[in-house]
Design an enzyme around this catalytic site. Structure first.
Site, PDB file in Angstrom:
ATOM      1  N   SER A 191       6.294  46.923   3.713  1.00  0.00           N
ATOM      2  CA  SER A 191       6.056  46.830   4.793  1.00  0.00           C
ATOM      3  C   SER A 191       4.727  46.708   5.242  1.00  0.00           C
ATOM      4  O   SER A 191       4.049  47.461   4.589  1.00  0.00           O
ATOM      5  CB  SER A 191       6.852  47.303   5.877  1.00  0.00           C
ATOM      6  OG  SER A 191       8.128  47.331   5.386  1.00  0.00           O
ATOM      7  N   GLU A 194       1.550  42.786   9.070  1.00  0.00           N
ATOM      8  CA  GLU A 194       0.715  42.631  10.445  1.00  0.00           C
ATOM      9  C   GLU A 194      -0.558  43.530  10.538  1.00  0.00           C
ATOM     10  O   GLU A 194      -1.128  43.672  11.260  1.00  0.00           O
ATOM     11  CB  GLU A 194       1.541  43.230  11.645  1.00  0.00           C
ATOM     12  CG  GLU A 194       2.442  42.030  12.166  1.00  0.00           C
ATOM     13  CD  GLU A 194       3.684  41.720  11.233  1.00  0.00           C
ATOM     14  OE1 GLU A 194       3.671  40.589  10.846  1.00  0.00           O
ATOM     15  OE2 GLU A 194       4.583  42.511  10.770  1.00  0.00           O
ATOM     16  N   TRP A 260      10.019  43.509   2.930  1.00  0.00           N
ATOM     17  CA  TRP A 260      10.761  44.462   3.343  1.00  0.00           C
ATOM     18  C   TRP A 260      12.188  43.904   3.853  1.00  0.00           C
ATOM     19  O   TRP A 260      13.136  44.849   4.349  1.00  0.00           O
ATOM     20  CB  TRP A 260      10.034  44.913   5.040  1.00  0.00           C
ATOM     21  CG  TRP A 260       9.830  43.697   5.708  1.00  0.00           C
ATOM     22  CD1 TRP A 260       8.559  43.230   5.693  1.00  0.00           C
ATOM     23  CD2 TRP A 260      10.320  43.370   6.845  1.00  0.00           C
ATOM     24  NE1 TRP A 260       8.519  42.350   6.794  1.00  0.00           N
ATOM     25  CE2 TRP A 260       9.626  42.230   7.383  1.00  0.00           C
ATOM     26  CE3 TRP A 260      11.566  43.607   7.221  1.00  0.00           C
ATOM     27  CZ2 TRP A 260      10.216  41.674   8.391  1.00  0.00           C
ATOM     28  CZ3 TRP A 260      12.191  42.955   8.377  1.00  0.00           C
ATOM     29  CH2 TRP A 260      11.533  42.011   8.982  1.00  0.00           C
ATOM     30  N   ASN A 278       5.321  36.822   6.326  1.00  0.00           N
ATOM     31  CA  ASN A 278       4.254  36.119   6.706  1.00  0.00           C
ATOM     32  C   ASN A 278       3.055  36.206   6.022  1.00  0.00           C
ATOM     33  O   ASN A 278       2.673  37.218   5.748  1.00  0.00           O
ATOM     34  CB  ASN A 278       4.294  36.404   8.331  1.00  0.00           C
ATOM     35  CG  ASN A 278       3.833  37.593   8.568  1.00  0.00           C
ATOM     36  OD1 ASN A 278       4.547  38.858   8.543  1.00  0.00           O
ATOM     37  ND2 ASN A 278       2.311  37.889   8.838  1.00  0.00           N
ATOM     38  N   ASP A 320       5.026  33.026  12.367  1.00  0.00           N
ATOM     39  CA  ASP A 320       5.776  34.330  11.728  1.00  0.00           C
ATOM     40  C   ASP A 320       6.929  34.153  11.259  1.00  0.00           C
ATOM     41  O   ASP A 320       7.929  34.952  11.679  1.00  0.00           O
ATOM     42  CB  ASP A 320       5.434  35.427  12.752  1.00  0.00           C
ATOM     43  CG  ASP A 320       5.969  36.706  12.186  1.00  0.00           C
ATOM     44  OD1 ASP A 320       5.487  37.075  11.119  1.00  0.00           O
ATOM     45  OD2 ASP A 320       6.435  37.464  12.968  1.00  0.00           O
ATOM     46  N   ASP A 322       8.855  34.880   8.824  1.00  0.00           N
ATOM     47  CA  ASP A 322       9.186  35.490   7.325  1.00  0.00           C
ATOM     48  C   ASP A 322      10.255  35.060   6.744  1.00  0.00           C
ATOM     49  O   ASP A 322      11.322  34.474   7.155  1.00  0.00           O
ATOM     50  CB  ASP A 322       9.294  37.020   7.610  1.00  0.00           C
ATOM     51  CG  ASP A 322       8.213  37.816   8.056  1.00  0.00           C
ATOM     52  OD1 ASP A 322       7.494  36.958   8.984  1.00  0.00           O
ATOM     53  OD2 ASP A 322       7.867  38.913   7.891  1.00  0.00           O
ATOM     54  N   ARG A 343      14.357  32.563   8.875  1.00  0.00           N
ATOM     55  CA  ARG A 343      13.810  32.918  10.142  1.00  0.00           C
ATOM     56  C   ARG A 343      13.603  31.563  10.796  1.00  0.00           C
ATOM     57  O   ARG A 343      13.414  31.477  11.876  1.00  0.00           O
ATOM     58  CB  ARG A 343      12.502  33.826  10.200  1.00  0.00           C
ATOM     59  CG  ARG A 343      12.861  35.468   9.828  1.00  0.00           C
ATOM     60  CD  ARG A 343      12.514  36.181  11.177  1.00  0.00           C
ATOM     61  NE  ARG A 343      11.220  36.104  11.582  1.00  0.00           N
ATOM     62  CZ  ARG A 343      10.521  37.233  11.126  1.00  0.00           C
ATOM     63  NH1 ARG A 343      10.888  38.394  10.303  1.00  0.00           N
ATOM     64  NH2 ARG A 343       9.297  37.439  11.711  1.00  0.00           N
ATOM     65  N   TRP A 491      21.607  41.971  16.608  1.00  0.00           N
ATOM     66  CA  TRP A 491      20.691  42.538  15.598  1.00  0.00           C
ATOM     67  C   TRP A 491      21.273  43.140  14.604  1.00  0.00           C
ATOM     68  O   TRP A 491      20.913  44.245  14.036  1.00  0.00           O
ATOM     69  CB  TRP A 491      19.596  43.172  16.212  1.00  0.00           C
ATOM     70  CG  TRP A 491      18.378  43.331  15.658  1.00  0.00           C
ATOM     71  CD1 TRP A 491      17.862  44.373  14.945  1.00  0.00           C
ATOM     72  CD2 TRP A 491      17.452  42.424  15.784  1.00  0.00           C
ATOM     73  NE1 TRP A 491      16.618  43.982  14.310  1.00  0.00           N
ATOM     74  CE2 TRP A 491      16.263  42.729  14.940  1.00  0.00           C
ATOM     75  CE3 TRP A 491      17.012  41.173  16.568  1.00  0.00           C
ATOM     76  CZ2 TRP A 491      14.956  42.314  14.810  1.00  0.00           C
ATOM     77  CZ3 TRP A 491      15.863  40.753  16.328  1.00  0.00           C
ATOM     78  CH2 TRP A 491      14.740  41.100  15.538  1.00  0.00           C
TER      79      TRP A 491
END
Length: 599
Positions: A191, A194, A260, A278, A320, A322, A343, A491
């Site tokens: 991960s 960002e 991830w 991303n 973004d 991903d 996504r 989620w």
């Protein structure tokens, strides 16, 4: 039922036919036993389906909690338990405690492993301190810690057998994903997209922890493990250094493409499948080109790591989106396919031998950033989404707030895994129904510091008040069969069963069960905290149980988890989910359900 049994036999035969290739024969047998839940994804095909049917549409309304367990940790519980024999194993968010619970005694603690980690890793965990679960193989439990340590624990005692460092948190690399055991290796991603990391998947020897191979998401062929003549994209060889030549200068070295998400495996083809995330930075002006191979579905040889094919879903990502979401392996007649809910809002059906897309359709009607994915093989834009200029953050320029983009950066679905039922032949998608405003700005790279370069705000689509859907999908036609609205994003990972049920959790904390064919809600129970964990089922002592971790957090719940209040914080999620605090609070609990005696 006959079709279901036939498909089960075909799957079992495939594993047996390739059994000689596995050093980890025990795991293969366990993964075929519906009484247990031996892999984080349920099985290597990522079906998240159970053949257990003791709990079914007729009696699920009588389901009751029979025992529970406090994890002792707050923030987002984004994983799910394993069940091996009569023992349940699961991990918590940071500090990543691993518990082994005795199922014969209502969860009595057999052992607990609590790693000592530097808390400085917490600020470089982008979207909460989550951990998506442990893996099992050859008598060991494998944990990928927040500080990127991959540790092998003795499954009987919890003692450390070996450990290895998979990354460097000082550069923004962290561990949140569940490992996956494949043959004689443990596979794990990284991960930190960002923070300008360079994503990779690494395979370690299951016995020793020695690194077997590592495949990066971008870089020269030696790093990406791409064979320029034999690795294909959309049916054609990718050519030399394809992971460099669509980047400006050395931008690929901090190019993102984190890994991830979930890993699936086809034992007949000997291929593992996963997605990369991303490109870095989020400001597309700073990285012209397609930015290969971020946003990509990967098919790699399980033994060598060499890529057979790659398919970039969102070239030169500007939002973004991903591509880390799970790859679900299924068959359509005699064709081997891979189904992926990206996504970017499109549900893809892909030939998993060649990587060529067969179907690509929107699974949320709100998706507006692209009109369609071009599936005309004679077209120069074959395989690419056709972007709507109004919602192109690059076309609008730096320091310009592009409004009304759907979906938001967290996508029409994030990592929360979908389920597939071979009984109904439908896929069940826990989904987001969220749009955003997106303003990119120039950002400079410093190792270990955020490398985002965009300000976001999130909200429901215009005219809607709900932010989530739970959707049944026909992957052959690319059509929605039924869809349930939820107040907040769904989620939680889904679970389908032979009892004609699908289970999922909500951010308010409800565990729900719906009819797999109609979507009719048949059961719900509110747990102490929002559910972002993945529902599982198992059998012990002749009785079927359903288990789920609750503990609100993750990207959608980051405001609650981290105490954030400014609307644009949490990469834009805090404002969008501000009302969540009216429905639930932080917690960490395992809840186990069963039918009362006599049912």
């Amino acid at each position: 039922m006959r079709k279901f049994l036939l498909m089960s036999c075909i799957g079992a035969a495939a594993v047996l036919a390739n059994g000689a290739a596995f050093s980890n024969d025990e795991l293969i047998q366990l993964s075929k036993d519906p009484k247990q839940w031996a892999l984080p994804t349920g099985d290597y095909a990522n079906h998240r389906f159970s053949q257990l049917d003791q709990i079914n549409t007729d009696n699920v309304k009588r389901l009751v909690p029979v025992w529970s367990f406090s994890t002792g940790v707050l923030r987002g519980h984004e994983g799910g338990p394993l069940v091996i024999g009569s023992v349940m194993y699961f991990s918590t968010p940071f500090p990543n405690i691993v518990y082994a619970l005795d199922l014969n005694h209502d969860g009595r603690i057999l052992w607990k492993y609590e790693p000592k980690q530097d808390p400085n890793v917490i600020p470089v965990m982008c979207c909460d301190t989550v951990n998506r679960g442990v893996a099992y193989g050859e008598g060991k439990i494998f944990l990928h810690q927040a500080d990127t340590t991959l540790v092998a624990l003795n499954a009987q005692t919890g003692a450390v057998v070996w450990s290895v460092k998979n990354g460097d948190p000082s550069r923004g690399e962290t561990g949140t994903s569940a490992p996956q055991v494949v043959k004689d290796k443990v596979l794990v991603g990284i991960s930190g997209g960002e923070f300008g990391v360079r994503g990779s998947v690494t395979a370690y020897d299951i016995k020793t922890g020695k690194r077997a191979w590592r495949g990066y998401s971008m870089g020269p062929d030696a790093d990406t493990l791409i064979d320029p003549e034999h690795t294909t994209s959309l049916g054609k060889p990718v050519g030399v250094d394809s992971g460099i030549n669509t980047w400006k200068g050395d931008q690929w070295k901090i190019g993102g493409g984190a890994t991830w998400g979930w890993i699936s495996f086809d034992p007949q083809l000997n291929l593992v499948y996963y997605g990369s995330g991303n490109p870095s930075t989020w400001n597309p002006k700073q990285r012209p080109g397609d930015n290969r191979w971020s946003m990509t579905v990967w098919a790699r040889d399980a033994d060598s790591g060499v890529a057979k094919w790659v398919y970039q879903l969102t070239p030169h990502d500007q939002w973004d989106y991903d591509a880390i979401n799970e790859m679900i392996l299924a068959n359509q007649e005699m064709r081997k396919v891979l189904v992926h809910f990206d996504r970017n809002g499109f549900g893809y059906t892909i030939d998993r031998e060649t990587g060529e897309p067969i179907v690509a359709e929107k699974y949320d009607a709100a998706v507006n950033w692209a009109t369609k994915v071009d599936l005309d093989k004679s077209s120069p834009t074959y395989g690419r989404p056709l972007v709507v200029k109004e919602f192109s953050t690059e076309a609008n320029g730096e320091d310009v707030n592009s409004q009304g983009i759907c979906p938001a950066a967290l996508g029409s679905k994030d990592e929360q895994p979908a389920a597939y039922s071979p009984v109904t032949n439908l896929f069940y998608i826990p989904a987001n129904h969220v749009c955003m405003d997106y303003e990119p700005f120039h950002v400079s790279y410093t190792a270990g510091q955020p490398y985002v370069g965009a300000t976001l705000s999130m909200y429901p689509p215009k005219g809607d008040s709900h932010m989530g859907n739970f959707t049944a999908w026909d992957a052959k036609t690319g059509k929605i069969v039924w869809q349930k609205k939820e107040l907040f994003s769904v989620w939680s990972g889904a679970l389908a069963t032979a009892g004609n049920l699908v289970f999922y959790g909500t951010l308010e904390g409800y565990l729900k069960a719906v009819d797999a064919r109609t979507g009719d809600e048949l059961f719900k129970f509110k747990t102490p905290s929002g559910i972002i964990g993945n529902v599982i089922t198992y059998q012990n002592g002749g009785k079927q149980y359903v288990a789920v971790l609750s503990g609100v957090g993750g990207w959608a719940g980051i405001g609650l988890a981290a105490g954030l209040t400014k609307g644009t914080e949490g990469l834009g999620a805090v404002g969008g989910y501000a009302a969540l605090s009216n429905y639930t609070a932080l917690g960490g609990q395992l809840t186990v359900f069963a039918l009362p005696s006599g049912y």
